[in-house]
Write a protein that holds these residues in place. Structure first.
Motif, PDB file in Angstrom:
ATOM      1  N   PRO A 134      11.827  -4.042  -0.686  1.00 31.71           N
ATOM      2  CA  PRO A 134      13.052  -4.615  -0.792  1.00 31.71           C
ATOM      3  C   PRO A 134      14.443  -4.236  -0.066  1.00 31.71           C
ATOM      4  N   ASN A 135      14.015  -3.021   0.577  1.00 31.81           N
ATOM      5  CA  ASN A 135      15.251  -2.242   1.168  1.00 31.81           C
ATOM      6  C   ASN A 135      14.953  -2.850   2.931  1.00 31.81           C
ATOM      7  N   LEU A 136      13.995  -3.539   3.077  1.00 32.63           N
ATOM      8  CA  LEU A 136      13.879  -3.974   4.639  1.00 32.63           C
ATOM      9  C   LEU A 136      14.965  -5.042   5.130  1.00 32.63           C
ATOM     10  N   THR A 137      15.618  -4.753   6.118  1.00 32.17           N
ATOM     11  CA  THR A 137      16.635  -5.772   6.715  1.00 32.17           C
ATOM     12  C   THR A 137      15.965  -6.498   7.683  1.00 32.17           C
TER      13      THR A 137
ATOM     14  N   GLN B 148       6.938   1.434   7.282  1.00 29.60           N
ATOM     15  CA  GLN B 148       7.856   1.446   6.376  1.00 29.60           C
ATOM     16  C   GLN B 148       9.359   1.441   7.409  1.00 29.60           C
ATOM     17  N   PRO B 149       9.590   0.449   8.155  1.00 30.93           N
ATOM     18  CA  PRO B 149      10.699   0.334   8.924  1.00 30.93           C
ATOM     19  C   PRO B 149      11.858   0.032   8.240  1.00 30.93           C
ATOM     20  N   ASP B 150      12.997   0.392   8.756  1.00 29.98           N
ATOM     21  CA  ASP B 150      14.357  -0.032   8.035  1.00 29.98           C
ATOM     22  C   ASP B 150      14.644  -1.382   8.463  1.00 29.98           C
ATOM     23  N   VAL B 151      14.288  -1.870   9.524  1.00 30.02           N
ATOM     24  CA  VAL B 151      14.690  -3.065  10.462  1.00 30.02           C
ATOM     25  C   VAL B 151      13.528  -3.872  10.754  1.00 30.02           C
ATOM     26  N   LEU B 152      13.384  -5.032  10.785  1.00 35.57           N
ATOM     27  CA  LEU B 152      12.599  -5.879  11.648  1.00 35.57           C
ATOM     28  C   LEU B 152      13.421  -7.012  12.271  1.00 35.57           C
ATOM     29  N   LEU B 153      13.011  -6.884  13.761  1.00 30.46           N
ATOM     30  CA  LEU B 153      13.753  -7.624  14.579  1.00 30.46           C
ATOM     31  C   LEU B 153      12.870  -8.812  15.366  1.00 30.46           C
ATOM     32  N   ILE B 154      13.622 -10.445  15.210  1.00 29.88           N
ATOM     33  CA  ILE B 154      12.538 -11.220  15.696  1.00 29.88           C
ATOM     34  C   ILE B 154      13.376 -11.894  16.549  1.00 29.88           C
ATOM     35  N   ALA B 155      13.213 -11.762  17.808  1.00 31.55           N
ATOM     36  CA  ALA B 155      13.916 -11.963  18.901  1.00 31.55           C
ATOM     37  C   ALA B 155      13.693 -13.455  19.724  1.00 31.55           C
TER      38      ALA B 155
ATOM     39  N   ILE C  69      25.842  -7.451  12.733  1.00 26.61           N
ATOM     40  CA  ILE C  69      25.345  -7.203  11.529  1.00 26.61           C
ATOM     41  C   ILE C  69      24.979  -5.596  11.334  1.00 26.61           C
ATOM     42  N   PRO C  70      25.443  -5.134  10.213  1.00 26.00           N
ATOM     43  CA  PRO C  70      25.272  -3.639   9.778  1.00 26.00           C
ATOM     44  C   PRO C  70      23.684  -3.364   9.550  1.00 26.00           C
ATOM     45  N   LEU C  71      23.223  -2.061   9.836  1.00 24.33           N
ATOM     46  CA  LEU C  71      21.647  -2.101   9.576  1.00 24.33           C
ATOM     47  C   LEU C  71      21.753  -0.638   8.732  1.00 24.33           C
ATOM     48  N   PRO C  72      21.479  -0.718   7.655  1.00 26.93           N
ATOM     49  CA  PRO C  72      21.216   0.618   6.693  1.00 26.93           C
ATOM     50  C   PRO C  72      20.023   1.139   6.916  1.00 26.93           C
ATOM     51  N   ASP C  73      19.904   2.508   6.773  1.00 27.14           N
ATOM     52  CA  ASP C  73      18.849   3.203   6.870  1.00 27.14           C
ATOM     53  C   ASP C  73      18.271   3.394   5.379  1.00 27.14           C
ATOM     54  N   ALA C  74      17.215   4.428   5.243  1.00 26.68           N
ATOM     55  CA  ALA C  74      16.576   4.422   4.057  1.00 26.68           C
ATOM     56  C   ALA C  74      17.494   5.003   2.850  1.00 26.68           C
TER      57      ALA C  74
ATOM     58  N   ALA D  27      23.428   2.949   9.577  1.00 36.65           N
ATOM     59  CA  ALA D  27      23.133   3.700  10.665  1.00 36.65           C
ATOM     60  C   ALA D  27      23.287   3.228  11.828  1.00 36.65           C
ATOM     61  N   ALA D  28      23.391   1.630  12.063  1.00 35.69           N
ATOM     62  CA  ALA D  28      23.509   1.103  13.237  1.00 35.69           C
ATOM     63  C   ALA D  28      24.221  -0.245  12.895  1.00 35.69           C
ATOM     64  N   TRP D  29      24.455  -0.790  14.176  1.00 39.43           N
ATOM     65  CA  TRP D  29      25.168  -2.428  13.971  1.00 39.43           C
ATOM     66  C   TRP D  29      24.145  -3.111  15.276  1.00 39.43           C
ATOM     67  N   CYS D  30      23.854  -4.062  14.459  1.00 42.40           N
ATOM     68  CA  CYS D  30      23.125  -5.144  15.378  1.00 42.40           C
ATOM     69  C   CYS D  30      23.902  -6.085  16.223  1.00 42.40           C
ATOM     70  N   LEU D  31      23.850  -6.255  17.312  1.00 41.78           N
ATOM     71  CA  LEU D  31      24.656  -7.331  18.059  1.00 41.78           C
ATOM     72  C   LEU D  31      23.427  -8.433  18.092  1.00 41.78           C
ATOM     73  N   ALA D  32      23.516  -9.683  17.383  1.00 43.07           N
ATOM     74  CA  ALA D  32      22.784 -10.873  17.737  1.00 43.07           C
ATOM     75  C   ALA D  32      23.265 -11.750  18.521  1.00 43.07           C
TER      76      ALA D  32
END
Length: 413
Positions: free
Chosen positions: A75-78, A39-46, A125-130, A135-140
């Motif tokens: 549904p809440n996964l970013t 149940q991670p909050d975020v999936l990053l595909i680099a 990109i804002p990264l919401p937590d549960a 909770a964080a910002w993603c620099l893409a």
């Protein structure tokens, strides 16, 4: 906050002409299971999501089916994914408006505003937590092509242009974030000191510049999720700057690589841990040789026999490398005959001939297939054969720039 880091899927890749859809499907099914379990909050595909800028339809279906399934399951996964050097940035971004409805952000290009300023907002990109709080910002940072980071206002220095993009984006992120919010970078690049796969990683050389310094990512960045290098590794030994590696071996040179995803856990701006989740290998890769033909035939005879009840899609891929004293016109026939009834799928035979003077003056000359040479190596060999001297650095730089232009134009055909 919990994040998953994966990269270099190379959907649609062929291994010497053999499609690998079964292996990719197995990985994506496994990844869905890991998402459900952890149940991670975020999936990053680099980056390097696809293997080519014009991927087959089946490969595109694999990606979009996965995104839909992940959203339905969680549904809440970013999801944040960026284009790599194998991808078309335009293609990655094409369905972005639809994917945003699935909490998926697809970034393929760096754009500049009319006043010459970096369009940093689209890369933050804002990264919401549960709880739904940011909770964080993603620099893409998708793979940066020369046309995106050089020009009238930026100059012609590719490395300086890349450094400018990083500086502007990090400044914008620091201005946007609130205390306690982490900065998470996702990038597709070759960082200095990284170990490269000898067969399957396309060079990122632009002129004479290739590897980027880790200093591009200052201490304000809690974690850097990298793509491009297929071997999992830390950059300069730093826990926070990592390549997770590819999910399957993309060439026989990657047989010994541990294939994995990484789980990143942060509390506020602090990186708490980076955990490894090993990916089960759906299909093994076997490499025999280099060895004399008689020895190779003995090894082939020792392979297990085919189990008629087993899944043929799981039979190992096999590369055979034979050392010969003289040409063997029926080499393939001998090897294929020895493989009859064996649980292996032959994808490549390589031959090495002894007793002739090699290019570099050694006693062995290895016959190299075209798909083993990078464009730069092939160009250098043709130049040597045509002009009797080694190609100079300026010509190599010009060729590398031309190659990048051709690859960029290929994205739009």
């Amino acid at each position: 906050m919990r994040l998953f880091h994966t990269s270099d899927w190379h959907l649609g890749q062929n291994l010497h002409g053999q499609e690998r859809d079964f292996e990719h499907a197995s990985f994506l099914t496994w990844l869905l299971g890991q998402l459900a379990r952890r149940q991670p909050d975020v999936l990053l595909i680099a980056g390097d999501i696809f293997d080519t800028v014009n991927p087959p339809v089946k490969a595109q279906e694999r990606l979009y089916d996965f995104i839909v399934s992940a959203h339905e399951q969680q549904p809440n996964l970013t999801i944040v994914m960026i284009a790599g050097n194998h991808d078309s940035g335009s293609r990655i971004e094409l369905p972005a408006p639809l994917m945003r409805r699935l909490r998926t952000h697809a970034l393929g290009r760096v754009l500049w505003l009319d006043d010459g300023q970096l369009d940093a907002e689209r890369l933050l990109i804002p990264l919401p937590d549960a709880t739904g709080q940011t909770a964080a910002w993603c620099l893409a940072l998708p793979f940066l092509r020369p046309a995106e980071v050089t020009g009238a206002s930026l100059g012609d220095d590719y490395l300086r242009g890349i450094a400018k993009v990083h500086e502007l984006l990090i400044d914008a992120a620091n201005a946007r974030r609130q205390p306690g919010q982490a900065l998470i970078a996702i990038s597709h690049a070759h960082m200095a000191g990284g170990t490269v796969s000898e067969d399957s990683e396309r060079s990122l050389i632009i002129g004479s510049a290739e590897a980027l310094p880790a200093s591009l990512f200052g201490s304000s960045i809690s974690y850097v999720a990298l793509g491009h290098l297929h071997k999992p590794q830390r950059v300069n030994g730093e826990e926070r700057i990592r390549y997770c590696g590819s999910p399957i071996p993309l060439s026989f040179s990657e047989i010994e690589y541990p294939h994995q995803i990484l789980e990143i856990n942060c509390t506020g701006e602090t990186l708490d841990s980076v955990e490894t989740h090993l990916i089960p290998r759906a299909v093994e890769l076997l490499r025999l040789g280099p060895a004399p033909l008689a020895e190779i035939l003995l090894h082939l005879a020792e392979l297990p026999n085919t189990d008629l009840l087993a899944d043929l899609a799981r039979q190992p891929w096999l590369e055979v490398r034979v050392r010969l004293d003289e040409p063997q016109p029926d080499l393939r026939q001998q090897i294929e005959t020895a493989l009859q009834g064996k649980a292996a799928r032959l994808v490549r035979i390589g031959a090495e001939y002894a007793g002739s003077q090699g290019r570099d003056g050694d006693d062995n000359e290895r016959l190299i297939e075209l798909d083993q040479l990078s464009p730069q190596e092939l160009f250098s060999r043709v130049w040597q054969d045509s002009y009797g001297s080694a190609v100079d650095q300026q010509t190599l730089d010009d060729f590398a720039l031309l190659l990048q232009q051709v690859q960029l134009e290929g994205e739009h055909t």
